[in-house]
Design a protein around this motif. Structure first.
Motif, mmCIF file in Angstrom:
data_model
loop_
_atom_site.group_PDB
_atom_site.id
_atom_site.type_symbol
_atom_site.label_atom_id
_atom_site.label_comp_id
_atom_site.label_asym_id
_atom_site.label_seq_id
_atom_site.Cartn_x
_atom_site.Cartn_y
_atom_site.Cartn_z
ATOM 1 N N THR A 113 1.125 -1.266 -0.061
ATOM 2 C CA THR A 113 0.061 0.105 0.145
ATOM 3 C C THR A 113 1.129 1.440 -0.063
ATOM 4 N N LYS A 114 0.419 2.767 -0.695
ATOM 5 C CA LYS A 114 1.171 3.579 -1.205
ATOM 6 C C LYS A 114 0.078 4.585 0.051
ATOM 7 N N PRO B 147 6.263 4.399 6.580
ATOM 8 C CA PRO B 147 6.950 4.529 4.765
ATOM 9 C C PRO B 147 8.001 5.421 4.265
ATOM 10 N N PRO B 148 6.809 6.949 4.278
ATOM 11 C CA PRO B 148 6.808 7.919 3.969
ATOM 12 C C PRO B 148 7.868 8.710 5.063
ATOM 13 N N TRP C 134 8.046 8.980 -4.270
ATOM 14 C CA TRP C 134 6.541 8.811 -3.220
ATOM 15 C C TRP C 134 5.942 10.257 -3.239
ATOM 16 N N VAL C 135 6.573 11.576 -3.641
ATOM 17 C CA VAL C 135 6.019 12.370 -4.055
ATOM 18 C C VAL C 135 5.521 12.681 -5.629
ATOM 19 N N THR C 136 5.585 11.379 -7.034
ATOM 20 C CA THR C 136 5.674 11.365 -8.298
ATOM 21 C C THR C 136 5.057 10.775 -8.347
ATOM 22 N N SER D 102 9.108 14.436 8.667
ATOM 23 C CA SER D 102 10.136 13.528 9.341
ATOM 24 C C SER D 102 10.805 13.572 7.621
ATOM 25 N N PHE D 103 9.942 13.426 6.098
ATOM 26 C CA PHE D 103 10.437 12.785 4.907
ATOM 27 C C PHE D 103 10.903 14.417 5.005
ATOM 28 N N MET D 104 10.897 15.870 5.583
ATOM 29 C CA MET D 104 11.319 16.963 5.123
ATOM 30 C C MET D 104 12.602 16.631 5.733
#
Length: 336
Positions: A121-122, A128-129, A152-154, A194-196
């Motif tokens: 799953t996304k 995950p991200p 992830w962002v695309t 967290s991603f940033m």
């Protein structure tokens, strides 16, 4: 100023003496190694609790895999999707348990479990991200960290509760994104604090390495080649150390200025998103041990989660926390 401390690294050998000879895995958790029975017994009191937790979480996942396999074999179609979806929580629970252990084997295993979740799953609610980019960085797999973040962002989010993403991550792993490209691409797309933070660290690792290369080029005519090779062997980012064109370039000034700008941009974006985060990186206190049950954008609890997910990657990157200290004081030097 923060007092420099030895940079911790993931344990790859015996968890007691760090020897890499005649190693065997702990029969329980299978993510800690020992050079012999003596050191395994010595380590047992401190290892016992997390070992039992990992064993328990592993058993739950194994049982869930068996039930999922049976469900898929006799269902198919929508039933197969539902069956695979039931693995998400056991995968996350086991990964989180393993990631309490600071060995390379534990981080590699935890990352593999999270990437398996990604294949199922996304959904950004599943973890995950938040976790994956920093784990790639802890393992020195910077290019893969950036590739994951770019994917992830695309990649469009799944349509509906069970729909797959348009481009599964497993099908995108051979695509290498440009780690030096401008961070403006990520504006408004980062799914979490967290991603940033992980993106900031990745860009900072690139910057620190290019600064080191620039310094080595300046003294290159005065020192033997083997010393230069030794300097370059200690570069932090694999995205730099594995790039022959970058390593052989004489002048890194343009890239250093560009990366300095990118780091400042991400630093400001994190600061704007959560003003608690950067001070906590410099003075974490008990925040790295907090596990808030709920949080809101910009509050202390969000900072604690992001710090928990990424702080070890910061600690394991030489010079990273010192660089944030300089940014906090407004003293960053573009020319180094």
């Amino acid at each position: 100023m923060t007092t420099p401390t030895p940079t911790p690294v993931l344990i790859t050998g015996c968890s007691v003496c760090h020897s890499k000879d005649r190693l065997s895995l702990c029969a329980g958790c299978k993510v800690v190694k020992y050079c012999g029975v003596v050191h395994q017994r010595e380590h047992r009191p401190s290892h016992k609790t997390i070992c039992k937790t990992i064993v328990k979480k592993t058993a739950i996942l194994v049982q869930e895999r068996k039930e999922t396999a049976f469900f898929n074999a006799h269902g198919g179609g929508l039933s197969a999707i539902l069956g695979s979806g039931s693995l998400v929580d056991p995968l996350l629970q086991l990964a989180q348990a393993q990631l309490q252990v600071d060995t390379q084997t534990a981080v590699q295993s935890g990352l593999s479990l999270l990437l398996e979740m990604v294949d199922i799953t996304k959904d950004p609610r599943t973890g995950p991200p938040d976790l994956v980019p920093a784990l790639f960085l802890r393992l020195g797999r910077d290019q893969e960290a950036y590739d994951f973040m770019k994917w992830w962002v695309t990649s469009p989010a799944p349509k509906g509760l069970l729909g797959p993403s348009a481009q599964p991550y497993a099908d995108s792993k051979d695509s290498k994104a440009d780690v030096f490209e401008d961070v403006d691409f990520f504006k408004g797309k980062c799914p979490s604090l967290s991603f940033m933070v992980a993106l900031t660290l990745l860009k900072l690792r690139l910057l620190i390495d290019l600064q080191a290369l620039q310094r080595s080029a300046a003294i290159g005519e005065n020192v033997p080649r083997e010393i230069l090779d030794e300097i370059r062997s200690h570069l932090t980012s694999s995205a730099v150390s594995a790039n022959k064109a970058v390593l052989e370039r004489d002048d890194h000034t343009p890239d250093i200025k560009n990366l300095t700008k990118q780091v400042r941009t991400m630093y400001a974006a994190v600061q704007e998103g959560n003003s608690h985060f950067w001070p906590a990186v410099l003075h974490p206190g008990p925040n790295t041990m907090a596990w808030p049950e709920s949080w809101n954008f910009g509050n202390k609890q969000e900072m604690q989660l992001a710090l928990r997910y990424t702080y070890k990657a910061w600690l394991e990157t030489p010079g990273a926390i010192e660089a944030i200290e300089e940014l906090e004081g407004g003293k960053v030097d573009e020319s180094q």
